[in-house]
Design a protein around this motif. Structure first.
Motif, short mmCIF file in Angstrom:
data_model
loop_
_atom_site.label_atom_id
_atom_site.label_comp_id
_atom_site.label_asym_id
_atom_site.label_seq_id
_atom_site.Cartn_x
_atom_site.Cartn_y
_atom_site.Cartn_z
N THR A 188 -17.03 -7.32 -15.12
CA THR A 188 -18.32 -6.77 -15.52
C THR A 188 -18.15 -5.37 -16.11
OG1 THR A 188 -19.68 -8.05 -14.00
CG2 THR A 188 -20.54 -5.90 -14.64
N TYR A 189 -17.34 -4.54 -15.47
CA TYR A 189 -17.14 -3.19 -15.98
C TYR A 189 -16.34 -3.18 -17.27
CZ TYR A 189 -19.19 -1.39 -11.72
OH TYR A 189 -20.06 -1.11 -10.70
N ARG A 190 -15.45 -4.16 -17.46
CA ARG A 190 -14.71 -4.24 -18.72
C ARG A 190 -15.67 -4.52 -19.88
NH1 ARG A 190 -12.60 -7.64 -22.31
NH2 ARG A 190 -13.54 -9.44 -21.30
N VAL A 191 -16.59 -5.48 -19.67
CA VAL A 191 -17.56 -5.80 -20.70
C VAL A 191 -18.53 -4.64 -20.91
CG1 VAL A 191 -19.41 -7.39 -21.38
CG2 VAL A 191 -17.36 -8.27 -20.28
N GLN A 192 -18.92 -4.00 -19.80
CA GLN A 192 -19.81 -2.85 -19.93
C GLN A 192 -19.16 -1.75 -20.76
OE1 GLN A 192 -21.55 -1.37 -16.30
NE2 GLN A 192 -22.15 0.57 -17.21
N GLY A 193 -17.86 -1.54 -20.56
CA GLY A 193 -17.16 -0.55 -21.35
C GLY A 193 -17.19 -0.88 -22.84
N GLN A 194 -17.04 -2.17 -23.18
CA GLN A 194 -17.11 -2.59 -24.57
C GLN A 194 -18.50 -2.36 -25.14
OE1 GLN A 194 -15.81 -6.69 -24.26
NE2 GLN A 194 -13.71 -6.15 -24.79
N LEU A 195 -19.53 -2.71 -24.35
CA LEU A 195 -20.90 -2.54 -24.83
C LEU A 195 -21.23 -1.08 -25.07
CD1 LEU A 195 -22.78 -5.05 -22.48
CD2 LEU A 195 -22.22 -5.36 -24.89
N GLN A 196 -20.79 -0.21 -24.17
CA GLN A 196 -21.10 1.20 -24.35
C GLN A 196 -20.29 1.83 -25.48
OE1 GLN A 196 -21.64 2.29 -19.73
NE2 GLN A 196 -22.59 3.69 -21.17
N ALA A 197 -19.07 1.35 -25.68
CA ALA A 197 -18.29 1.82 -26.83
C ALA A 197 -18.95 1.38 -28.13
CB ALA A 197 -16.86 1.31 -26.75
N ASP A 198 -19.47 0.14 -28.15
CA ASP A 198 -20.19 -0.34 -29.33
C ASP A 198 -21.45 0.50 -29.57
OD1 ASP A 198 -18.29 -2.28 -29.64
OD2 ASP A 198 -19.51 -3.91 -28.84
N ALA A 199 -22.16 0.83 -28.48
CA ALA A 199 -23.36 1.65 -28.61
C ALA A 199 -23.02 3.01 -29.23
CB ALA A 199 -24.03 1.84 -27.26
N SER A 200 -21.88 3.58 -28.83
CA SER A 200 -21.49 4.87 -29.39
C SER A 200 -21.08 4.74 -30.86
CB SER A 200 -20.35 5.47 -28.57
OG SER A 200 -19.14 4.79 -28.78
#
Length: 271
Positions: free
Chosen positions: A76-88
């Motif tokens: 879950t945290y791996r995917v969250q990291g990808q989502l937040q990097a995409d948001a940035s």
């Protein structure tokens, strides 16, 4: 004439995209209130947002905020990291994105993703000291890159003249020091005091308790070394040393371990 020929093609592509989206609507999926599993390619995210990069960034941040604070699952945290990097990528100045990334991602094995978010925020929000400061802290605490940590702490000092002396003093210490649980604890305390979200405050409180447990173990390990002249080989050997009556309980149930040189450390998802 060329525009007229391209128009049917664009309509066909959009119709295919809409049809594919409808096919996925009824597909079985995991409980997204608890875990994250899906991260779409950036062009698809942009298409879902109607071509609006700011909306695409907001959607990723909303998905990250919907994860229950009690979840401690690495994927879950791996995917969250990808989502937040995409948001940035879509909106590097997004304040909620860098704030949540700094508080959650590095503490769950996603240091690289957190640093990507923070660096983009620090470079684009030239008036804001906080992304620069959090980036510097992570460089010191997680990446052990003292030169980079000191540099960005000084950048933060340039952006906040009222705290410049303290920030520069901190930068000097970071050039000299490495692993410092008390420094991390102070950061989390400050973030907890600033947050109005009860769920988020509870998560920060759990991480603070985890760091306090690490501090107690390190005091015991120092006492053990002083008496035996050698590091412990198991955490259980620390009982009774440095006033440690029992091994501390990790609220996130990840636990503690010993490094190769016998120093107590936090267990993360990578291990």
């Amino acid at each position: 004439m060329k525009k007229l020929r391209i128009l049917p093609l664009l309509v066909a592509v959009w119709a295919l995209f809409a049809w594919a989206s409808l096919q996925l609507r009824d597909a079985p999926r995991l409980d997204q209130q608890s875990v994250l599993r899906v991260r779409l390619p950036i062009p698809v995210q942009l298409a879902y947002a109607g071509g609006d990069p700011y909306l695409a960034a907001n959607l990723n941040v909303f998905r990250s905020l919907m994860v229950d604070a009690r979840i401690s699952e690495g994927e879950t945290y791996r995917v969250q990291g990808q989502l937040q990097a995409d948001a940035s990528f879509f909106n590097p100045r997004h304040e909620d994105n860098y704030y949540v990334a700094s508080a959650i991602l590095p503490w769950n094995g996603q240091v690289e993703a957190a640093q990507r978010v923070l660096l983009r925020a620090a470079q684009s929000r030239e008036w804001d000291m906080w992304p620069a400061f959090f980036y510097a802290f992570n460089a010191m605490y997680f990446e052990r890159d003292m030169a980079r940590a000191g540099h960005w702490a000084e950048v933060a000092a340039q952006r906040d003249t009222s705290n410049a002396d303290s920030l520069r003093a901190m930068a000097a210490k970071w050039y000299e020091r490495g692993d410092d649980p008390q420094m991390a604890l102070n950061i989390l305390k400050a973030m907890r005091e600033q947050s109005r979200d009860a769920n988020f405050r509870a998560l920060l409180q759990a991480r603070m308790a985890r760091l306090e447990g690490l501090q107690a173990l390190r005091v015991a390990a120092a006492a053990y070394r002083a008496e035996h002249g050698a590091p412990p080989s198991r955490l259980e050997e620390l009982l009774g040393y440095g006033g440690l009556p029992a091994l501390p309980q990790d609220p996130l149930q990840l636990g503690y371990a010993l490094s190769d040189d016998g120093q107590p450390v936090l267990v993360d998802h990578k291990r």
